[in-house]
Design a protein around this motif. Structure first.
Motif, PDB file in Angstrom:
ATOM      1  N   VAL A  82       0.853  -1.189   0.000  1.00 28.28           N
ATOM      2  CA  VAL A  82       0.000   0.000   0.000  1.00 28.28           C
ATOM      3  C   VAL A  82       0.892   1.244   0.000  1.00 28.28           C
ATOM      4  CG1 VAL A  82      -0.185   0.078   2.538  1.00 28.28           C
ATOM      5  CG2 VAL A  82      -1.951   1.148   1.119  1.00 28.28           C
ATOM      6  N   GLN A  83       0.477   2.258  -0.724  1.00 27.26           N
ATOM      7  CA  GLN A  83       1.197   3.531  -0.738  1.00 27.26           C
ATOM      8  C   GLN A  83       0.373   4.569   0.010  1.00 27.26           C
ATOM      9  OE1 GLN A  83       1.882   4.135  -4.987  1.00 27.26           O
ATOM     10  NE2 GLN A  83       3.999   3.440  -4.733  1.00 27.26           N
ATOM     11  N   LEU A  84       1.065   5.381   0.794  1.00 25.53           N
ATOM     12  CA  LEU A  84       0.402   6.355   1.644  1.00 25.53           C
ATOM     13  C   LEU A  84       0.859   7.759   1.287  1.00 25.53           C
ATOM     14  CD1 LEU A  84       0.917   4.459   5.018  1.00 25.53           C
ATOM     15  CD2 LEU A  84      -1.115   4.413   3.561  1.00 25.53           C
ATOM     16  N   GLN A  85      -0.078   8.674   1.242  1.00 23.49           N
ATOM     17  CA  GLN A  85       0.203  10.064   0.923  1.00 23.49           C
ATOM     18  C   GLN A  85      -0.418  10.935   2.001  1.00 23.49           C
ATOM     19  OE1 GLN A  85       1.951  11.246  -1.886  1.00 23.49           O
ATOM     20  NE2 GLN A  85       1.826  13.294  -1.003  1.00 23.49           N
ATOM     21  N   ALA A  86       0.419  11.530   2.835  1.00 24.06           N
ATOM     22  CA  ALA A  86      -0.073  12.406   3.893  1.00 24.06           C
ATOM     23  C   ALA A  86      -0.068  13.851   3.433  1.00 24.06           C
ATOM     24  CB  ALA A  86       0.796  12.252   5.138  1.00 24.06           C
ATOM     25  N   TYR A  87      -1.080  14.598   3.852  1.00 24.21           N
ATOM     26  CA  TYR A  87      -1.143  16.002   3.495  1.00 24.21           C
ATOM     27  C   TYR A  87      -2.013  16.739   4.516  1.00 24.21           C
ATOM     28  CZ  TYR A  87      -5.500  14.446   1.323  1.00 24.21           C
ATOM     29  OH  TYR A  87      -6.738  13.881   1.090  1.00 24.21           O
ATOM     30  N   GLY A  88      -1.997  18.054   4.414  1.00 21.60           N
ATOM     31  CA  GLY A  88      -2.813  18.860   5.313  1.00 21.60           C
ATOM     32  C   GLY A  88      -2.026  19.631   6.358  1.00 21.60           C
ATOM     33  N   GLY A  89      -0.723  19.434   6.400  1.00 16.08           N
ATOM     34  CA  GLY A  89       0.076  20.172   7.352  1.00 16.08           C
ATOM     35  C   GLY A  89       0.156  21.648   7.001  1.00 16.08           C
ATOM     36  N   GLY A  90       0.718  22.423   7.917  1.00 17.47           N
ATOM     37  CA  GLY A  90       0.857  23.843   7.668  1.00 17.47           C
ATOM     38  C   GLY A  90       1.245  24.583   8.923  1.00 17.47           C
ATOM     39  N   LEU A  91       1.099  25.892   8.858  1.00 16.07           N
ATOM     40  CA  LEU A  91       1.419  26.765   9.989  1.00 16.07           C
ATOM     41  C   LEU A  91       0.128  27.181  10.678  1.00 16.07           C
ATOM     42  CD1 LEU A  91       3.454  28.548  11.566  1.00 16.07           C
ATOM     43  CD2 LEU A  91       3.101  30.300   9.802  1.00 16.07           C
ATOM     44  N   VAL A  92       0.091  27.022  11.990  1.00 19.47           N
ATOM     45  CA  VAL A  92      -1.099  27.362  12.754  1.00 19.47           C
ATOM     46  C   VAL A  92      -0.676  27.985  14.070  1.00 19.47           C
ATOM     47  CG1 VAL A  92      -1.235  25.060  13.791  1.00 19.47           C
ATOM     48  CG2 VAL A  92      -3.300  26.456  13.616  1.00 19.47           C
ATOM     49  N   GLN A  93      -1.486  28.880  14.583  1.00 16.27           N
ATOM     50  CA  GLN A  93      -1.181  29.503  15.862  1.00 16.27           C
ATOM     51  C   GLN A  93      -1.517  28.564  17.012  1.00 16.27           C
ATOM     52  OE1 GLN A  93      -3.307  33.253  15.895  1.00 16.27           O
ATOM     53  NE2 GLN A  93      -1.518  34.341  15.104  1.00 16.27           N
ATOM     54  N   ALA A  94      -0.833  28.749  18.106  1.00 11.85           N
ATOM     55  CA  ALA A  94      -1.118  27.959  19.305  1.00 11.85           C
ATOM     56  C   ALA A  94      -2.583  28.121  19.687  1.00 11.85           C
ATOM     57  CB  ALA A  94      -0.219  28.406  20.442  1.00 11.85           C
ATOM     58  N   GLY A  95      -3.198  27.010  20.056  1.00 13.46           N
ATOM     59  CA  GLY A  95      -4.612  27.013  20.367  1.00 13.46           C
ATOM     60  C   GLY A  95      -5.506  26.705  19.183  1.00 13.46           C
ATOM     61  N   GLY A  96      -4.919  26.706  17.999  1.00 17.04           N
ATOM     62  CA  GLY A  96      -5.683  26.458  16.795  1.00 17.04           C
ATOM     63  C   GLY A  96      -5.848  24.982  16.484  1.00 17.04           C
ATOM     64  N   SER A  97      -6.448  24.711  15.328  1.00 19.24           N
ATOM     65  CA  SER A  97      -6.742  23.343  14.913  1.00 19.24           C
ATOM     66  C   SER A  97      -6.219  23.095  13.511  1.00 19.24           C
ATOM     67  CB  SER A  97      -8.259  23.100  14.937  1.00 19.24           C
ATOM     68  OG  SER A  97      -8.790  23.288  16.230  1.00 19.24           O
ATOM     69  N   LEU A  98      -6.007  21.834  13.227  1.00 19.06           N
ATOM     70  CA  LEU A  98      -5.548  21.416  11.909  1.00 19.06           C
ATOM     71  C   LEU A  98      -5.982  19.976  11.701  1.00 19.06           C
ATOM     72  CD1 LEU A  98      -3.813  22.928   9.760  1.00 19.06           C
ATOM     73  CD2 LEU A  98      -1.829  21.697  10.649  1.00 19.06           C
ATOM     74  N   LYS A  99      -6.332  19.641  10.473  1.00 16.93           N
ATOM     75  CA  LYS A  99      -6.737  18.278  10.161  1.00 16.93           C
ATOM     76  C   LYS A  99      -5.819  17.698   9.099  1.00 16.93           C
ATOM     77  CE  LYS A  99     -10.791  15.413   9.110  1.00 16.93           C
ATOM     78  NZ  LYS A  99     -12.259  15.442   8.849  1.00 16.93           N
ATOM     79  N   LEU A 100      -5.161  16.613   9.455  1.00 13.18           N
ATOM     80  CA  LEU A 100      -4.300  15.919   8.519  1.00 13.18           C
ATOM     81  C   LEU A 100      -5.070  14.782   7.857  1.00 13.18           C
ATOM     82  CD1 LEU A 100      -1.031  15.616  10.662  1.00 13.18           C
ATOM     83  CD2 LEU A 100      -1.802  17.513   9.219  1.00 13.18           C
ATOM     84  N   SER A 101      -4.695  14.500   6.630  1.00 16.21           N
ATOM     85  CA  SER A 101      -5.281  13.397   5.893  1.00 16.21           C
ATOM     86  C   SER A 101      -4.174  12.496   5.371  1.00 16.21           C
ATOM     87  CB  SER A 101      -6.114  13.910   4.711  1.00 16.21           C
ATOM     88  OG  SER A 101      -7.138  14.772   5.140  1.00 16.21           O
ATOM     89  N   CYS A 102      -4.510  11.242   5.202  1.00 12.13           N
ATOM     90  CA  CYS A 102      -3.567  10.281   4.645  1.00 12.13           C
ATOM     91  C   CYS A 102      -4.344   9.377   3.696  1.00 12.13           C
ATOM     92  CB  CYS A 102      -2.902   9.470   5.747  1.00 12.13           C
ATOM     93  SG  CYS A 102      -1.807   8.167   5.151  1.00 12.13           S
ATOM     94  N   ALA A 103      -4.072   9.526   2.419  1.00 11.18           N
ATOM     95  CA  ALA A 103      -4.749   8.733   1.409  1.00 11.18           C
ATOM     96  C   ALA A 103      -3.946   7.475   1.112  1.00 11.18           C
ATOM     97  CB  ALA A 103      -4.928   9.558   0.139  1.00 11.18           C
TER      98      ALA A 103
END
Length: 122
Positions: free
Chosen positions: A1-22
């Motif tokens: 299986v091959q995995l591709q992660a994405y969704g990272g970035g810069l966010v301020q403390a206290g914030g939210s982020l959602k990562l995905s892995c296809a």
């Protein structure tokens, strides 16, 4: 299986982020899935895992209550929803797949994605 992660970035403390892995292939449902992270100068560490059949979830203690791992078999994707982010969450995040039901250690996993950078500014 091959995995591709994405969704990272810069966010301020206290914030939210959602990562995905296809994941490629038709056998996504047979793999336990996990997320790990590696900060500069530190070893790669376990973040969360979700089992292949029942979708049971497991978290490292610092992530409990802040991170949520989930999977969508129709989309062959595993997610990591991160909230209340802290500067110490800054790292490269990797998704991984295991032939086991789930796993906590690096050695439990058979396939790895390339990683996505998450930077939390304070």
């Amino acid at each position: 299986v091959q995995l591709q992660a994405y969704g990272g970035g810069l966010v301020q403390a206290g914030g939210s982020l959602k990562l995905s892995c296809a994941a490629s292939g038709r056998t996504f449902g047979t793999y336990g899935m996990g997320w790990f992270r590696q900060a500069p100068g530190k070893e790669r560490e376990f973040v969360a895992s979700i089992s292949r059949t029942l979708g049971n979830t497991f978290y490292a203690d610092p992530m409990k209550g802040r991170f949520t791992i989930s999977r969508d078999s129709a989309e062959n994707t595993v997610y990591l929803q991160m909230t209340s982010l802290k500067s110490e969450d800054t790292a490269v995040y990797y998704c991984a797949a295991t032939h086991k039901a789930f796993g906590f250690g690096i050695g439990d996993y058979d396939y790895w994605g390339q990683g996505t950078q998450v930077t939390v500014s304070s």
